[in-house]
Design an enzyme around this catalytic site. Structure first.
Site, PDB file in Angstrom:
ATOM      1  N   CYS A  64      -3.994  -1.257  -2.126  1.00  0.00           N
ATOM      2  CA  CYS A  64      -4.179   0.182  -2.730  1.00  0.00           C
ATOM      3  C   CYS A  64      -5.016   0.268  -3.605  1.00  0.00           C
ATOM      4  O   CYS A  64      -4.876  -0.214  -4.844  1.00  0.00           O
ATOM      5  CB  CYS A  64      -2.661   0.662  -2.728  1.00  0.00           C
ATOM      6  SG  CYS A  64      -2.748   2.514  -3.298  1.00  0.00           S
TER       7      CYS A  64
ATOM      8  N   THR B 153      -5.697   2.998  -5.566  1.00  0.00           N
ATOM      9  CA  THR B 153      -5.172   3.917  -6.545  1.00  0.00           C
ATOM     10  C   THR B 153      -4.018   3.117  -7.336  1.00  0.00           C
ATOM     11  O   THR B 153      -4.013   3.235  -8.376  1.00  0.00           O
ATOM     12  CB  THR B 153      -4.450   5.077  -6.016  1.00  0.00           C
ATOM     13  OG1 THR B 153      -5.225   5.773  -5.225  1.00  0.00           O
ATOM     14  CG2 THR B 153      -3.833   5.823  -7.175  1.00  0.00           C
TER      15      THR B 153
ATOM     16  N   ASP C  14       0.702  -1.312   0.163  1.00  0.00           N
ATOM     17  CA  ASP C  14      -0.098   0.116  -0.090  1.00  0.00           C
ATOM     18  C   ASP C  14       0.809   1.270  -0.173  1.00  0.00           C
ATOM     19  O   ASP C  14       2.253   1.139   0.340  1.00  0.00           O
ATOM     20  CB  ASP C  14      -1.102   0.106   1.166  1.00  0.00           C
ATOM     21  CG  ASP C  14      -1.791   1.030   1.214  1.00  0.00           C
ATOM     22  OD1 ASP C  14      -2.434   1.415   0.296  1.00  0.00           O
ATOM     23  OD2 ASP C  14      -2.044   1.820   2.254  1.00  0.00           O
ATOM     24  N   SER C  15       0.427   2.344  -0.235  1.00  0.00           N
ATOM     25  CA  SER C  15       1.011   3.642  -0.161  1.00  0.00           C
ATOM     26  C   SER C  15       1.291   4.006   1.265  1.00  0.00           C
ATOM     27  O   SER C  15       2.067   5.032   1.324  1.00  0.00           O
ATOM     28  CB  SER C  15       0.060   4.747  -0.957  1.00  0.00           C
ATOM     29  OG  SER C  15      -0.983   4.999  -0.337  1.00  0.00           O
TER      30      SER C  15
ATOM     31  N   CYS D  17     -11.043   2.847  -0.935  1.00  0.00           N
ATOM     32  CA  CYS D  17      -9.719   3.147  -0.593  1.00  0.00           C
ATOM     33  C   CYS D  17      -9.626   2.234   0.899  1.00  0.00           C
ATOM     34  O   CYS D  17     -10.401   2.207   1.404  1.00  0.00           O
ATOM     35  CB  CYS D  17      -9.456   4.532  -0.432  1.00  0.00           C
ATOM     36  SG  CYS D  17      -7.880   5.051   0.324  1.00  0.00           S
ATOM     37  N   THR D  18      -8.428   1.534   0.915  1.00  0.00           N
ATOM     38  CA  THR D  18      -8.176   0.731   2.134  1.00  0.00           C
ATOM     39  C   THR D  18      -7.863   1.453   3.420  1.00  0.00           C
ATOM     40  O   THR D  18      -7.973   0.850   4.193  1.00  0.00           O
ATOM     41  CB  THR D  18      -6.960  -0.501   1.698  1.00  0.00           C
ATOM     42  OG1 THR D  18      -5.798   0.419   1.329  1.00  0.00           O
ATOM     43  CG2 THR D  18      -7.480  -1.335   0.684  1.00  0.00           C
ATOM     44  N   HIS D  19      -7.776   2.816   3.237  1.00  0.00           N
ATOM     45  CA  HIS D  19      -7.655   3.456   4.405  1.00  0.00           C
ATOM     46  C   HIS D  19      -9.113   3.909   5.148  1.00  0.00           C
ATOM     47  O   HIS D  19      -9.250   3.811   6.156  1.00  0.00           O
ATOM     48  CB  HIS D  19      -7.097   4.901   4.055  1.00  0.00           C
ATOM     49  CG  HIS D  19      -5.585   5.065   3.993  1.00  0.00           C
ATOM     50  ND1 HIS D  19      -4.973   4.659   2.693  1.00  0.00           N
ATOM     51  CD2 HIS D  19      -4.544   5.584   4.838  1.00  0.00           C
ATOM     52  CE1 HIS D  19      -3.442   4.647   2.896  1.00  0.00           C
ATOM     53  NE2 HIS D  19      -3.288   5.193   4.117  1.00  0.00           N
TER      54      HIS D  19
ATOM     55  N   GLU E 164      -3.783   8.994   8.216  1.00  0.00           N
ATOM     56  CA  GLU E 164      -2.377   8.737   8.366  1.00  0.00           C
ATOM     57  C   GLU E 164      -1.890   9.491   9.746  1.00  0.00           C
ATOM     58  O   GLU E 164      -0.744   9.112  10.562  1.00  0.00           O
ATOM     59  CB  GLU E 164      -1.503   9.340   7.203  1.00  0.00           C
ATOM     60  CG  GLU E 164      -1.637   8.205   6.081  1.00  0.00           C
ATOM     61  CD  GLU E 164      -0.985   6.819   6.165  1.00  0.00           C
ATOM     62  OE1 GLU E 164       0.103   6.891   7.025  1.00  0.00           O
ATOM     63  OE2 GLU E 164      -1.336   6.242   5.482  1.00  0.00           O
TER      64      GLU E 164
ATOM     65  N   TYR F 255      -0.687   8.376  -2.802  1.00  0.00           N
ATOM     66  CA  TYR F 255      -0.691   8.232  -4.162  1.00  0.00           C
ATOM     67  C   TYR F 255      -1.642   8.767  -5.023  1.00  0.00           C
ATOM     68  O   TYR F 255      -1.911   9.011  -6.050  1.00  0.00           O
ATOM     69  CB  TYR F 255      -0.801   6.719  -4.479  1.00  0.00           C
ATOM     70  CG  TYR F 255       0.534   5.931  -4.210  1.00  0.00           C
ATOM     71  CD1 TYR F 255       1.875   6.551  -3.542  1.00  0.00           C
ATOM     72  CD2 TYR F 255       0.805   4.639  -4.860  1.00  0.00           C
ATOM     73  CE1 TYR F 255       2.910   6.001  -3.583  1.00  0.00           C
ATOM     74  CE2 TYR F 255       1.924   4.113  -4.757  1.00  0.00           C
ATOM     75  CZ  TYR F 255       3.041   4.487  -3.900  1.00  0.00           C
ATOM     76  OH  TYR F 255       4.101   3.733  -4.110  1.00  0.00           O
ATOM     77  N   GLY F 256      -2.842   9.079  -4.209  1.00  0.00           N
ATOM     78  CA  GLY F 256      -4.179   9.295  -4.951  1.00  0.00           C
ATOM     79  C   GLY F 256      -4.283  10.676  -5.626  1.00  0.00           C
ATOM     80  O   GLY F 256      -5.114  11.173  -6.377  1.00  0.00           O
TER      81      GLY F 256
END
Length: 271
Positions: free
Chosen positions: A73, A75, A10-11, A183-185, A151, A42-43
């Site tokens: 990720c 993106t 992932d980013s 989005c995995t976040h 984050e 990354y987005g």
């Protein structure tokens, strides 16, 4: 094919939501996580840069001996999965297809999709949904501040809720029945998102759906052990990242290393 080690990329830290689901479902298969925390998000980047970064990180994982890669990720899945499959020579699983299938299976006639600007611009989710359900209405919305909020560890904060209300108001007004977290976040903000959307909207978590797909793929194709060995690599490593990671995983993070993109140790191991 027999599997011995899965790589999860992932980013940043969001892909840990996928790793957590994998660790809960697949017992005894070793895993390696790579978070490109020095270059997130990354987005907001161009497709070419997204492909370049994804391949650099993916090759690092291949050098660590993985025999399957999960692009955790959205993106990267939207922009780089085809080239990753062509160049890496191992199975590569993205997060888009599983999430789309789960969203369509809810039977909703109007589906909302939220993601990073690059994911939404790619139209990958809308095209995949239409391929399965041409009659469904799709409402897409980029939510660029969600990743930095995650984050920063602001998972249940009044600022996060304020941002969510601003982003999601159009989806609410258009009466979506299912919301796909592209989005995995975003699963880390699921409680806030559900609160804003209301209990009547189905929330589809792409992390869980991807983990289920990977589990089906490897079933019976690996040697079971009592536990999985997990190693974590990050291109930037801070105490706040470690704190967030352990919060996401619900377990201590051991064997954590900071690396540069040539694979040389950059210092900062806690395990």
């Amino acid at each position: 094919m027999k599997y011995s080690k899965i790589g999860v990329f992932d980013s940043g830290m969001g892909g840990l939501t996928v790793l957590k689901e994998l660790l809960e479902r697949i017992k005894g298969l070793d895993m390696v996580y790579f978070g490109d925390t020095a270059r997130l998000p990354y987005g907001t980047k161009s497709p070419g840069v997204i492909r370049q970064y994804t391949l650099e990180c993916s090759r690092f994982l291949v050098d660590k001996g993985i025999d399957m890669l999960v692009l955790a990720c959205n993106t990267a899945s939207a922009h780089a999965i085809s080239v990753a499959r062509e160049e890496l020579g191992i199975p590569v699983m993205g997060v888009i297809d599983a999430g789309v299938r789960a969203a369509v299976s809810t039977g909703a006639s109007r589906i909302g999709v939220i993601g990073t600007p690059a994911t939404i611009r790619s139209n990958a989710y809308a095209e995949a949904i239409k391929a399965l359900r041409p009659d469904v209405d799709i409402v897409s919305k980029a939510c660029p501040l969600f990743v930095p909020l995650v984050e920063e560890g602001m998972l249940d904060d009044e600022v996060t809720e304020m941002v969510a209300r601003r982003y999601l108001k159009d989806l609410i007004s258009q009466g979506i029945e299912t919301l796909l977290l592209g989005c995995t976040h975003y699963p880390l903000l699921k409680n806030v998102i559900q609160k804003v959307m209301g209990s009547g909207v189905n929330i589809v978590d792409s992390a869980a759906t991807t983990a289920r797909a990977v589990t089906r793929m490897v079933k019976g194709e690996y040697e079971c052990k009592d536990s999985s060995d997990v190693v974590y690599y990050f291109t930037d490593l801070t105490q706040s990242y470690l704190k967030l990671g352990e919060l996401v995983l619900g377990r201590p993070m051991e064997n954590v290393e900071k690396v540069d993109l040539d694979g040389r140790l950059g210092g900062g191991s806690n395990g």
